[in-house]
Enzyme design. Structure first.
Site: not given
Length: 269
Positions: A25, A248
């Site tokens: 990310g 996640h």
């Protein structure tokens, strides 16, 4: 292409080595993903928490081949330089995919694998592609704003209290730097380049000979739970653990349970 990887080290030098590889990310780093976990695992292992290529304090190349292959070679070079013959690997998302590629390409160098919602190994049998998480990631890459990174971070977890203003600001500052944006673009491009098939790790999952612990959050909106089905079927020595009320980031949302689960798996005879 050689790349310099930055890492944080903890634990005893004479203990078995455990490499921690974070997710992909925007603004991610080894400390962002594993800051709280490192001291727990350092009681049993020599921990190397690595900033992946393009992230943290590691080099941020603006061009490279398929990311998993590229990052796997960089990890091998790091372990060679540290004279580490074999290491267990704990990888989240993009880091999980890199761990799998490393184990496939350098089988004797990889010990046991703990993979949390791993990229590349996850094949969405029922969920649509691209997933919600990938769409939010792409939206930030196109328009890198604080609002966009907050939207991305909020779908990473089931427990929204984990997404603080401090975390959003920290991740946005790291992700919005020009070199980070260039590295993010190179990463995305590598998954559609001429060697994109190197990223389809599920096709080679049957070749893994390591013991593998797959960890999934039932509410994962980046790599949904159905992505675990094929890997669980194909990997000869796989086991799957699913956390309810978890997205996640199992290592954070289910901190104590995850640590116990992973340590038991890594240390059992």
């Amino acid at each position: 292409m050689s790349v310099r990887l930055h890492y944080h080290e903890a634990g005893a030098d004479n203990a078995e080595t455990l490499v921690m590889l974070h997710g992909g990310g925007p603004g991610a780093s080894s400390l962002s993903n594993f800051r709280a976990n490192i001291p727990v695992f350092a009681k049993s292992f020599r921990v190397l928490a690595v900033d992946m290529p393009g992230y943290g304090q590691s080099d941020k190349p603006a061009e490279h081949d398929q990311y998993f292959s590229f990052a796997s070679r960089a990890l091998k070079d790091l372990l060679d330089s540290l004279e580490v013959e074999q290491a267990h690997i704990l990888g989240n998302s993009l880091g999980g995919g890199t761990a799998v590629r490393f184990a496939l390409d350098h089988g004797k160098r990889a010990g046991r694998l703990v993979l949390m919602g791993p990229g590349g190994l996850s094949l969405n049998v029922f969920s649509p592609d691209p997933t919600e998480g990938v769409r939010k990631l792409s939206a930030f890459a196109r328009t890198p704003t604080r609002e966009k990174i907050e939207e991305f971070l909020r779908i990473m977890v089931f427990d929204q209290s984990l997404i603080t203003d401090e975390l959003i600001d920290e991740r946005f500052e790291a992700a919005s730097k020009p070199e980070s944006l260039r590295a993010m673009a190179a990463l995305g491009k590598s998954f559609s380049g001429p060697d994109f098939e190197q990223g389809m790790l599920w096709r080679e999952a049957y070749r893994l000979r390591q013991r593998v612990l797959l960890v999934w959050g039932r509410e994962d909106r980046v790599n949904p739970l159905d992505g675990a089905l094929l890997a669980t079927k194909l990997i000869p020595r796989a086991q799957l653990h699913v956390f309810g009320g978890c997205g996640h980031w199992a290592q954070l949302e289910k901190f104590d349970e995850f640590n116990r689960l992973a340590l038991d798996f890594l240390t059992e005879a």
